[in-house]
Design a protein around this motif. Structure first.
Motif, PDB file in Angstrom:
ATOM      1  N   LEU A  10      -0.987   3.609  -1.987  1.00 25.82           N
ATOM      2  CA  LEU A  10      -0.261   3.133  -3.156  1.00 25.82           C
ATOM      3  C   LEU A  10      -0.648   4.016  -4.331  1.00 25.82           C
ATOM      4  N   VAL A  11       0.332   4.637  -4.979  1.00 31.34           N
ATOM      5  CA  VAL A  11       0.090   5.439  -6.173  1.00 31.34           C
ATOM      6  C   VAL A  11       0.596   4.648  -7.363  1.00 31.34           C
ATOM      7  N   VAL A  12      -0.319   4.284  -8.259  1.00 34.70           N
ATOM      8  CA  VAL A  12       0.042   3.499  -9.437  1.00 34.70           C
ATOM      9  C   VAL A  12       0.229   4.452 -10.608  1.00 34.70           C
ATOM     10  N   GLY A  13       1.464   4.597 -11.064  1.00 34.85           N
ATOM     11  CA  GLY A  13       1.771   5.488 -12.177  1.00 34.85           C
ATOM     12  C   GLY A  13       2.610   6.664 -11.720  1.00 34.85           C
ATOM     13  N   GLY A  14       3.795   6.815 -12.319  1.00 30.91           N
ATOM     14  CA  GLY A  14       4.720   7.864 -11.890  1.00 30.91           C
ATOM     15  C   GLY A  14       4.845   9.016 -12.846  1.00 30.91           C
ATOM     16  N   GLY A  15       3.776   9.319 -13.603  1.00 34.72           N
ATOM     17  CA  GLY A  15       3.761  10.519 -14.429  1.00 34.72           C
ATOM     18  C   GLY A  15       3.477  11.737 -13.576  1.00 34.72           C
ATOM     19  N   PRO A  16       3.187  12.888 -14.193  1.00 36.53           N
ATOM     20  CA  PRO A  16       2.948  14.111 -13.408  1.00 36.53           C
ATOM     21  C   PRO A  16       1.854  13.985 -12.362  1.00 36.53           C
ATOM     22  N   ALA A  17       0.721  13.325 -12.691  1.00 36.78           N
ATOM     23  CA  ALA A  17      -0.369  13.198 -11.721  1.00 36.78           C
ATOM     24  C   ALA A  17       0.058  12.355 -10.529  1.00 36.78           C
ATOM     25  N   GLY A  18       0.623  11.181 -10.803  1.00 30.33           N
ATOM     26  CA  GLY A  18       1.020  10.289  -9.726  1.00 30.33           C
ATOM     27  C   GLY A  18       2.144  10.849  -8.878  1.00 30.33           C
ATOM     28  N   ALA A  19       3.123  11.489  -9.522  1.00 32.75           N
ATOM     29  CA  ALA A  19       4.259  12.023  -8.780  1.00 32.75           C
ATOM     30  C   ALA A  19       3.845  13.175  -7.867  1.00 32.75           C
ATOM     31  N   ILE A  20       2.947  14.034  -8.345  1.00 30.10           N
ATOM     32  CA  ILE A  20       2.454  15.133  -7.503  1.00 30.10           C
ATOM     33  C   ILE A  20       1.655  14.575  -6.327  1.00 30.10           C
ATOM     34  N   ALA A  21       0.778  13.596  -6.587  1.00 28.62           N
ATOM     35  CA  ALA A  21      -0.034  13.006  -5.522  1.00 28.62           C
ATOM     36  C   ALA A  21       0.856  12.354  -4.465  1.00 28.62           C
ATOM     37  N   ALA A  22       1.879  11.623  -4.916  1.00 27.69           N
ATOM     38  CA  ALA A  22       2.780  10.956  -3.973  1.00 27.69           C
ATOM     39  C   ALA A  22       3.542  11.955  -3.127  1.00 27.69           C
ATOM     40  N   ALA A  23       4.044  13.025  -3.747  1.00 25.67           N
ATOM     41  CA  ALA A  23       4.802  14.031  -3.000  1.00 25.67           C
ATOM     42  C   ALA A  23       3.906  14.736  -1.981  1.00 25.67           C
ATOM     43  N   ASP A  24       2.705  15.109  -2.401  1.00 24.17           N
ATOM     44  CA  ASP A  24       1.798  15.818  -1.492  1.00 24.17           C
ATOM     45  C   ASP A  24       1.441  14.959  -0.286  1.00 24.17           C
ATOM     46  N   LEU A  25       1.126  13.699  -0.523  1.00 26.28           N
ATOM     47  CA  LEU A  25       0.745  12.814   0.587  1.00 26.28           C
ATOM     48  C   LEU A  25       1.928  12.529   1.503  1.00 26.28           C
ATOM     49  N   ALA A  26       3.118  12.403   0.931  1.00 27.33           N
ATOM     50  CA  ALA A  26       4.302  12.197   1.766  1.00 27.33           C
ATOM     51  C   ALA A  26       4.539  13.411   2.659  1.00 27.33           C
ATOM     52  N   ARG A  27       4.338  14.593   2.113  1.00 30.56           N
ATOM     53  CA  ARG A  27       4.492  15.810   2.920  1.00 30.56           C
ATOM     54  C   ARG A  27       3.458  15.877   4.038  1.00 30.56           C
ATOM     55  N   MET A  28       2.290  15.261   3.810  1.00 33.14           N
ATOM     56  CA  MET A  28       1.256  15.221   4.849  1.00 33.14           C
ATOM     57  C   MET A  28       1.557  14.190   5.930  1.00 33.14           C
ATOM     58  N   GLY A  29       2.664  13.469   5.769  1.00 29.83           N
ATOM     59  CA  GLY A  29       3.058  12.485   6.774  1.00 29.83           C
ATOM     60  C   GLY A  29       2.571  11.082   6.495  1.00 29.83           C
ATOM     61  N   ARG A  30       2.019  10.850   5.312  1.00 33.00           N
ATOM     62  CA  ARG A  30       1.519   9.519   4.967  1.00 33.00           C
ATOM     63  C   ARG A  30       2.636   8.644   4.401  1.00 33.00           C
ATOM     64  N   SER A  31       2.545   7.344   4.683  1.00 31.45           N
ATOM     65  CA  SER A  31       3.466   6.399   4.051  1.00 31.45           C
ATOM     66  C   SER A  31       2.944   6.101   2.646  1.00 31.45           C
ATOM     67  N   VAL A  32       3.785   6.353   1.647  1.00 34.11           N
ATOM     68  CA  VAL A  32       3.365   6.290   0.250  1.00 34.11           C
ATOM     69  C   VAL A  32       4.327   5.431  -0.545  1.00 34.11           C
ATOM     70  N   LEU A  33       3.770   4.573  -1.391  1.00 35.31           N
ATOM     71  CA  LEU A  33       4.581   3.827  -2.344  1.00 35.31           C
ATOM     72  C   LEU A  33       4.180   4.257  -3.745  1.00 35.31           C
ATOM     73  N   LEU A  34       5.161   4.750  -4.515  1.00 36.97           N
ATOM     74  CA  LEU A  34       4.933   5.188  -5.889  1.00 36.97           C
ATOM     75  C   LEU A  34       5.424   4.100  -6.824  1.00 36.97           C
ATOM     76  N   LEU A  35       4.502   3.523  -7.575  1.00 32.55           N
ATOM     77  CA  LEU A  35       4.814   2.431  -8.499  1.00 32.55           C
ATOM     78  C   LEU A  35       4.854   2.953  -9.923  1.00 32.55           C
TER      79      LEU A  35
END
Length: 394
Positions: A10-35
């Motif tokens: 779970l990534v809490v916060g959709g600013g630059p830090a959260g959005a980059i973290a969510a995209a990177d983890l999704a590319r790694m094959g992880r299930s990610v929820l960006l809040l």
């Protein structure tokens, strides 16, 4: 009450830090929820270095302007021009820039949820359940790991990585105005920075062009300082008082990197929540994205190995890469911003070509050395002493 099931992250916060973290983890094959919260626009000057475009694969169409230099203004109204050799400062509008980053995260596999984070509840199996309010309804989200990228007043940090007392912050305020035409003398290719105690007793005032709009702002950590009055004064003395005001925004900016980013279980911080805003300059977008990427890498290692020590590596990696710059800028701010006499000397120092090359090299490369020779540093130190002794040279 709804239950959205179990996610890897779970990534809490959709600013630059959260959005980059969510995209990177999704590319790694992880299930990610960006809040992220609905309608959030981060008050920000919007300056980014060209390196950010390359490091994070950002298309140039998101740039609304390119500044090819800066004008530094002293308490005594001395103007020093600092042209950028072989580079530029890119400008982005955070509303569009952040939305694009969130959209990319979704396009590579991250799920998105609009809502307000309330709290985390640790479960017996080692996962956590996040309580989220969405339109007045409580939604529960379970996750194996959490990245708190929810800003300087991070609710995730307060609950999971608390510190004694309050973290120091600069409160920033800016007014976004419609840019005047060139016939008024307004230069849309230059950033103006005002080191004047009347505009900020411990930070600076700014005018940053964004193409059709311009950010006029200031910031201070001094309680009770009238930020709105200071911006009104800045607009008045620069002929921008009658320009159309499009919106007004304010927000806290962290003053130092947090001593700890993880809770020793399955939570790690990134972005403003981790305090990664450069002292003196207030630059935060690049460092937020860098910290988000490091947090994602360490969370992936934690999920793969179960070793919670992997989460602590995020801060260590960040400080290894950027700690030297942060320490140098911190010392600079504490010394040169202390009073108007020193600010006057500092602006004079900015007129030295070696200082300009060092400043822009550090900005463009994100290192204190950059591509400069040792002789550059010797000359810069000599210039420091000359200005402190009151020598009026440039």
């Amino acid at each position: 009450m709804g239950d959205l099931g179990l996610y890897d992250v779970l990534v809490v916060g959709g600013g630059p830090a959260g959005a980059i973290a969510a995209a990177d983890l999704a590319r790694m094959g992880r299930s990610v929820l960006l809040l992220d919260r609905d309608g959030r626009i981060k008050p920000c000057g919007g300056a980014i270095p060209p390196r950010l475009l390359a490091d994070f694969e950002i298309p140039e169409h998101l740039l609304v302007a390119r500044a090819t230099g800066a004008r530094i203004v002293s308490p005594g109204n001395r103007h020093v021009h600092m042209p950028i050799e072989n580079g530029f400062v890119g400008m982005v509008d955070r509303e569009d820039f952040d939305a694009w980053l969130r959209g990319r995260a979704e396009s590579v596999g991250a799920s998105r949820l609009s809502g307000v984070f309330e709290r985390l509840e640790r479960l017996a199996d080692g996962t956590v359940s996040a309580v989220v309010l969405r339109g007045g309804e409580r939604v529960d989200v379970r996750a194996r790991a959490v990245i708190g990228a929810d800003g300087a007043l991070s609710a995730v940090a307060r609950q999971c990585v608390p510190v004694r007392g309050r973290e120091p912050v600069v409160v920033a305020y800016h007014e976004v105005i419609r840019s005047p035409g060139p016939e008024t003398g307004f230069d849309g290719t230059r950033c103006d920075i005002y080191y004047q105690g009347a505009l900020s007793p411990d930070f600076y005032g700014w005018i940053f062009p964004h193409g059709t709009s311009t950010s006029v702002g200031t910031g201070s950590a001094k309680k009770g300082f009238a930020l709105r009055d200071a911006v009104a004064e800045l607009r008045s003395v620069t002929g921008l008082a009658t320009a159309e005001t499009l919106r007004c925004e304010g927000a806290p900016i962290p003053l130092r990197v947090r001593r700890r980013w993880d809770d020793g279980h399955n939570v790690v911080l990134a972005g403003d929540a981790a305090g990664v805003v450069a002292p003196a300059s207030g630059e935060g977008i690049y460092y937020a994205m860098a910290s988000g990427r490091m947090a994602a890498t360490c969370v992936e290692t934690f999920l793969s190995t179960g070793d919670v020590r992997a989460l602590g590596a995020a801060r260590r990696q960040f400080m290894k890469a950027h700690g030297q710059v942060f320490r140098a800028l911190g010392m600079m701010q504490r010394f040169w911003y202390a009073n108007d006499w020193l600010r006057e000397r500092f602006v004079a120092l900015c007129g030295y070509k070696d200082v300009q090359r060092l400043v822009w090299s550090a900005y463009l490369t994100k290192t204190t050395m950059g591509s400069q020779s040792p002789m550059t540093f010797i000359r810069v130190m000599a210039a420091n002493f000359a200005e402190l002794l009151g020598r009026q040279t440039v």
